[in-house]
Design an enzyme around this catalytic site. Structure first.
Site, mmCIF file in Angstrom:
data_model
loop_
_atom_site.group_PDB
_atom_site.id
_atom_site.type_symbol
_atom_site.label_atom_id
_atom_site.label_comp_id
_atom_site.label_asym_id
_atom_site.label_seq_id
_atom_site.Cartn_x
_atom_site.Cartn_y
_atom_site.Cartn_z
ATOM 1 N N GLU A 9 0.835 -1.204 0.000
ATOM 2 C CA GLU A 9 0.000 0.000 0.000
ATOM 3 C C GLU A 9 0.870 1.254 0.000
ATOM 4 O O GLU A 9 0.557 2.249 -0.659
ATOM 5 C CB GLU A 9 -0.917 -0.041 1.231
ATOM 6 N N GLU B 34 2.256 1.623 -3.405
ATOM 7 C CA GLU B 34 1.191 2.128 -4.275
ATOM 8 C C GLU B 34 1.073 3.644 -4.128
ATOM 9 O O GLU B 34 0.947 4.374 -5.114
ATOM 10 C CB GLU B 34 -0.127 1.440 -3.913
ATOM 11 N N CYS C 65 -8.021 -1.897 4.117
ATOM 12 C CA CYS C 65 -7.912 -3.103 4.950
ATOM 13 C C CYS C 65 -9.149 -3.375 5.784
ATOM 14 O O CYS C 65 -9.261 -4.437 6.371
ATOM 15 C CB CYS C 65 -6.668 -3.082 5.818
ATOM 16 N N SER D 107 -7.035 1.892 -2.271
ATOM 17 C CA SER D 107 -5.834 1.111 -2.545
ATOM 18 C C SER D 107 -6.276 -0.257 -3.041
ATOM 19 O O SER D 107 -7.242 -0.836 -2.552
ATOM 20 C CB SER D 107 -5.032 0.960 -1.246
ATOM 21 N N LYS E 88 -15.145 -9.474 8.079
ATOM 22 C CA LYS E 88 -14.101 -10.335 7.515
ATOM 23 C C LYS E 88 -14.699 -11.624 6.989
ATOM 24 O O LYS E 88 -14.143 -12.267 6.115
ATOM 25 C CB LYS E 88 -13.046 -10.640 8.580
ATOM 26 N N GLU F 131 -15.798 -10.699 3.673
ATOM 27 C CA GLU F 131 -14.636 -10.453 2.818
ATOM 28 C C GLU F 131 -14.048 -11.752 2.295
ATOM 29 O O GLU F 131 -13.751 -11.883 1.109
ATOM 30 C CB GLU F 131 -13.568 -9.676 3.602
ATOM 31 N N GLU G 17 -13.918 -12.728 -5.724
ATOM 32 C CA GLU G 17 -12.629 -12.394 -6.342
ATOM 33 C C GLU G 17 -11.436 -12.766 -5.458
ATOM 34 O O GLU G 17 -10.294 -12.666 -5.900
ATOM 35 C CB GLU G 17 -12.589 -10.906 -6.723
ATOM 36 N N CYS H 176 -10.061 -1.557 14.441
ATOM 37 C CA CYS H 176 -10.351 -2.981 14.626
ATOM 38 C C CYS H 176 -10.579 -3.366 16.072
ATOM 39 O O CYS H 176 -11.341 -4.269 16.373
ATOM 40 C CB CYS H 176 -9.210 -3.817 14.087
#
Ligand code: FMN
Ligand code: SF4
Ligand code: SF4
Ligand code: SF4
Ligand code: SF4
Ligand code: FES
Lengths: 393, 643
Positions: B314, B317, B340, B360, B399, B402, B407, B570
């Site tokens: 990241e 990037e 994230c 990102s 999560k 996710e 994908e 988190c």
């Protein structure tokens, strides 16, 4: 059309003209001196309410006329709006001058939608007559009124739920304090008054506080408009001075043989014949004006069932005591009807009713058990025949 | 370096006033006399600031008033009425949580009337509550159960439902809803609409027909829900819980052919002790390693490794975007947003899909680790990736969604098979007969055994930004971060302020490190620039920043913004132990920052395991073709309208 003689006898706009000559504190002083108490049911002194709103600091203030009229057995506001809309709007304008509001909102019950064209026409006429608009009666005093349509929920008559509703939210009562006079519509000080209260305010400005006080009792001054229905010969709209006894009222409407009278609508009190000597006044039996007469043949449990079904349906569901309590009271009545309610459980339900009166968030839940409690109290003999007696112990 | 006031944008309020605390403006004269008011509670004198609620006032003298709809994170609803108290001179009881004290009142908290009303309220709630405590996720941690105990409920005075009336909604990967256990406290509604400003669920119906539902009574899986699970964390009962994957994980553990690997994230490690009676803020990272091995996991890895990997990807990037904009003068999407937090990602996909280019493309640490395990680790250890089951211990219910995104299969397999919440893992450990705090400590497994402090602080709001800055500043200036910030603690991005904004002038640049030599000729284009960064946590705060960006305000000039879906980051995730409150979040954050300070290596680019993966496997360096295939992803335009 003159269902209400006193209102018919008023000179149009005399009260407003008088108010335009007075200072804001003087208007409030006149209303306070009259000891006018809210006609919507709660009986809060109107002068005190206006004074709170007048002394609150804010960029904007609002006058809201409560025309939700949802209490079962009440229809006087409808008649007032139909026949004396000018008087109500005059009262709103006086209130606006008194507290410093620029905008008024008439909250009209959804079922009264058919009244809207008439009311809009009256408002338009008032604008043209410079009784509303940027300069009311040529003075530096802008005020206008718009109509907001309710959607038919009884709870939206509760003033804070009504405000939520105008703000576009689900109609549910707010936490109080603070009160609308301090934090109301859009967080601004707002006066919420019943239709009739505002009409009387206009009359008081015209005729003076002393005239108003010459009617009624010391604590409940003035005249009250009643909606009378049920088992009587002449149901309809009446005006009586406050303090009238139940019996006197029944005589006038041809209902003196009643076994009981429900005063104050479904959330009011059920008064048995033995107490017909009591006075209809804030110090004894308070009322928003609904009188339902129950003739000798009425089954009080059926009456109760009807009322409780109404509350189960109309509770907003926000708070526990009212959301679930009314259901339990209704089930209790059904058990009584079926003869399956024990004495112990009936006692528990009465205690529950008290808890609901004490712990509910708003007036609906606080008053919905009243009818249950008064019927259980006054018609014990009738109910006793229907409770199941303990088989042991 | 400056820190202008974070924006205070006037965004249309979401929760209606009926569900909000109402403030009473203290008059000037009241302020002049100190703005305090004296009252008595059960005869004891108390002095509190004007407008303090009776509930808060009672706390100061240790008088216990029960609550149910009240939650310290949320606006006041005043709906359950269990906190009713008697105020002398008032006809009705008052809700202590919603009553602001502005006059010298006398309060009684347990008179006969009060006790009777409370008992009736509990009785009524139970009369509408279908559920069996034995089989309930919240058994022993349920506020309704506690109230029933507190008010000595010995029978169901007003009956008890014998049959379920609702079907359990299991349509969401993350949140399961069992309305039969709902007490209509509306905490979830206030959480979603007010704390998170998503507005997925509302009260529908009136009176005893009222119930909590999503748009048009649709199942939660079909509506705009970001899976943050914040509603779960605030539900007092078992009506909301996270989708349970423990059976599947047990089955994998019990299958001798499966190589079951678990990665543990820093936030659950700082919080899981709470499930075992430890005070909040007790980190049990190394005890947990032992417990997990004893429970049957084959390998225990540290998500910090992939957090460091995330920073490399990241951060790179970001540097590449800066190069594109400043050196090549080509358009590049700024500010770059962190990716994230899956709750945040889905929030953006729903509400601001036009900003997807700003996200990102780096996967979250959870997903990167899954991809690395099923490729690099599998090859290195000669394990067939189809036999590997990757489990992730996460503080987060999103999560779970996710890892099920279609994908996320770069390795040729599902990168992460199961995401477990802190609460689920605590149950598994308990089921294994293990009392976690009693475990001896042990280390993580190789080859990802070395962690850095940067990975740890991912768990707290501002942590990703701090970790990224530690690396980016060093890579660009060639000087240790310690020269800029004492002990490499980048204080300005820390804390719990909802939105934070920091400017970092780059006065000097250094030589380009080897890892970037192929891509960047020099850093001169950054010299004299001011790096503008911001941090926002909780989607309500994210919304403020996004609205500002849309208007072209201060935040649109940022280069990099860290967004976290949950309040506190988190550590306040929807998979964390219940309760989660502002105090508890603070304690967990303290644990995380103290862990960071204890690490030998504090910066992601100094993690030898990370460097090794770039030497051995992703040999073209960060953001290369290979790393894009494995460690980066793409997003879905979802929009906010439901068919
Ligand atoms: C459930 C409920 C329904 C109410 N409905 C009405 C109504 O229909 N009309 C009305 O004027 N007041 C109604 N009220 C009373 C209002 O809350 C408020 O007290 C009144 O509008 C104040 O006006 P007043 O002081 O002029 O009476 C209701 C109150 C409750 C609790
Ligand atoms: S008392 Fe009834 S109507 Fe009033 S807030 Fe409570 S549930 Fe709603
Ligand atoms: S929600 Fe609470 S009271 Fe209900 S079954 Fe679960 S633990 Fe028991
Ligand atoms: S998971 Fe988050 S977005 Fe979904 S309903 Fe709960 S609070 Fe709202
Ligand atoms: S689902 Fe939970 S938080 Fe939401 S109203 Fe029901 S009990 Fe309260
Ligand atoms: S905790 Fe106060 S009303 Fe629910």
């Amino acid at each position: 059309m003159n269902s209400i003689p006193t209102f018919s006898s008023m000179t149009p706009e005399a009260g407003l003209k008088k108010a335009m000559e007075l200072s804001r504190p003087d208007i409030i002083a006149e209303i306070s001196a009259s000891n006018l108490k809210g006609r919507g049911g709660a009986g809060f002194p109107t002068g005190v309410k206006w004074n709170f709103a007048a002394s609150a600091h804010a960029d904007r203030k609002y006058i809201v006329c409560n025309a939700d009229e949802g209490e079962p057995g009440t229809f006087k506001d409808r008649v007032i709006l139909q026949e004396y809309a000018d008087l109500v709007f005059e009262g709103m304008t006086i209130a606006a001058k008194a507290v410093g509001a620029k905008e008024g909102i008439l909250f009209l019950r959804g079922e009264y939608t058919y009244l809207r064209p008439h009311l809009e026409a009256v408002l338009q006429r008032r604008r043209e007559a410079k009784l509303l608009g940027p300069e009311v009666l040529g003075a530096v005093f802008p005020f206008d009124i718009r109509i907001f349509m309710g959607a038919g929920a009884y709870i939206c008559g509760e003033e804070t739920a009504l405000i939520e509703c105008i703000e576009g939210f689900r109609g549910e009562p707010r936490n109080r304090p603070p009160f609308p006079v301090n934090t109301g519509f859009l967080g601004r000080p707002s006066v919420v008054n019943n239709v009739e209260t505002l009409a009387w305010a206009a009359c008081i400005l015209q005729r003076g506080a002393d005239w108003f006080k010459s009617h009624g009792t010391e604590k409940s001054t003035g005249i009250k408009i009643f909606s009378v229905s049920g088992d009587c010969e002449k149901p309809g709209i009446y005006e009586f001075p406050l303090g009238i006894s139940v019996l006197e009222l029944l005589k006038k409407v041809g209902g003196e043989h009643a076994r009981a009278v429900q005063i104050g609508g479904a959330s009011g009190l059920c008064v048995p014949a033995s107490e017909f000597h009591r006075a209809i006044a804030f110090e004894d039996i308070p009322t928003g004006g609904s009188v339902i007469v129950f003739g000798p043949q009425r089954d009080m449990l059926e009456v109760l069932h009807n009322f409780l079904e109404f509350f189960v349906d109309e509770s907003c569901g926000q708070c526990t005591p009212c959301r679930l309590g009314n259901r339990k009271l209704l089930e209790g009545v059904e058990m009584l009807q079926a003869g399956t309610c024990s004495m112990t459980y009936l006692r528990e339900l009465c205690a529950l009713g008290e808890s609901m009166q004490l712990a509910s968030k708003c007036g609906l839940g606080q008053s919905s058990p009243s009818a249950f409690l008064s019927v259980v109290k006054h018609f014990r003999d009738e109910l006793m025949g229907r409770v199941t007696l303990p088989t042991h112990g | 370096m400056s820190n202008p006031n974070p924006l205070d944008l006037d965004i249309a309020r979401r929760a209606p006033t009926s569900q909000r605390a109402q403030t009473i403006a203290a008059t000037a004269s009241a302020q002049a006399i100190g703005g305090h008011v004296s009252l008595t509670i059960d005869g004891q004198p108390v002095k509190v600031p004007l407008g303090t609620t009776i509930l808060e006032a009672a706390k100061t003298i240790g008088a216990h008033i029960p609550t149910l709809c009240h939650h310290p994170d949320l606006c006041v609803a005043g709906v359950c009425r269990i906190c009713s108290v008697e105020v002398e001179g008032m006809r009705t009881l008052q809700a202590a949580c919603a009553f602001p004290v502005t006059a010298p009142i006398h309060v009684h908290t347990h008179t006969r009337k009060v006790r009777q009303a409370r008992r009736h309220i509990v009785d009524l709630l139970l009369s509408d509550h279908y559920g069996d405590c034995y089989t309930c996720k919240r058994n022993n941690n349920c506020e309704l159960q506690s109230l029933a105990q507190e008010y000595a409920v010995d029978f169901f005075r007003f009956g008890h439902p014998e049959k379920p009336r609702h079907t359990i909604d299991t349509s969401s990967y993350s949140v399961v809803r069992d309305l039969d256990k709902c007490v209509l406290c509306r905490r979830c509604v206030r959480t979603c609409i007010d704390l998170q400003e998503v507005g997925t669920i509302e009260v529908l119906g009136r009176g005893d027909q009222s119930h909590i539902k999503a748009f048009q009574d649709k199942p939660l899986g079909d509506v705009v829900c970001i899976n943050c699970g914040q509603c779960i964390n605030r539900c007092p009962t078992g009506a909301l819980h996270a989708h349970d994957d423990t059976d599947e994980v047990w089955a994998a553990i019990d299958d001798p052919k499966k190589h079951v690997v678990i990665q543990t994230a820093p936030s659950p490690r700082a919080a899981i002790g709470e499930c075992f009676g430890m005070p909040p803020g007790t980190p049990l990272t190394f005890q947990l390693n032992t417990a997990l091995r004893r429970a049957g996991f084959d390998r225990v890895f540290d998500t910090n490794f992939s957090a460091d990997l995330t920073i490399m990807e990241e951060g790179t990037e970001l540097l590449f975007r800066l190069k594109k904009a400043l050196l090549l003068r080509e358009p590049a999407a700024f500010p770059q947003f962190t990716s994230c937090s899956p709750g945040w990602v889905k929030y953006l996909e729903h509400f601001y899909p036009e900003y997807i280019p700003n996200l990102s493309t780096a996967k979250s640490p959870q997903q990167m680790f899954g991809a690395v395990i099923k490729t690099y680790y599998a090859q290195k250890h000669g394990i067939d990736p189809k036999d590997i089951v990757t489990v992730a211990l996460m503080p987060c219910s999103a999560k779970k969604f996710e890892c099920n995104r279609p994908e996320m299969d770069a390795s040729g397999f599902k990168d992460v098979d199961y995401g477990l919440t802190t609460r689920e893992l605590a149950r598994m450990i308990r089921e294994s007969g293990i009392h976690l705090p009693d475990m001896p400590k042990s280390d993580f497994d190789q080859p990802f055994g070395t962690a850095t402090g940067s990975g740890v602080i991912f768990g707290a709001t501002g942590g990703v930004m701090e970790a990224a800055l530690r690396t980016v500043l060093e890579v660009v200036t060639g000087k240790p971060v310690e020269a800029l910030f004492e002990n490499a603690n980048i204080q300005p991005v820390r804390g719990f302020e909802g939105v934070r904004y920091v400017e970092l002038p780059i006065d000097e640049v250094g030589p380009v490190p080897d890892l970037f030599k192929d891509h960047v000729p020099h850093w001169n284009f950054l010299k004299g620039q001011t790096l503008k960064v911001a941090v926002a946590h909780g989607t309500a705060n994210a919304k403020k920043v996004m609205e500002d960006i849309k208007r072209g305000g201060q935040f649109s000039k940022c280069h990099f913004i860290e967004f976290m879906g949950c309040p506190g980051g988190c550590l306040g995730g929807g998979g964390q132990p219940i309760p989660t409150t502002p105090e508890i979040r603070k304690a967990r954050a303290a644990a995380i920052y103290s862990e960071d300070a204890d690490y030998q290596i504090r910066k992601s680019h100094e993690n030898p395991d990370v460097m090794r993966i770039y030497n051995e496997f992703l040999t073209d360096g960060p953001c290369s073709h290979r790393s894009h295939e494995l460690l980066h992803t793409h997003y879905v335009v979802r929009g906010k309208y439901i068919e």
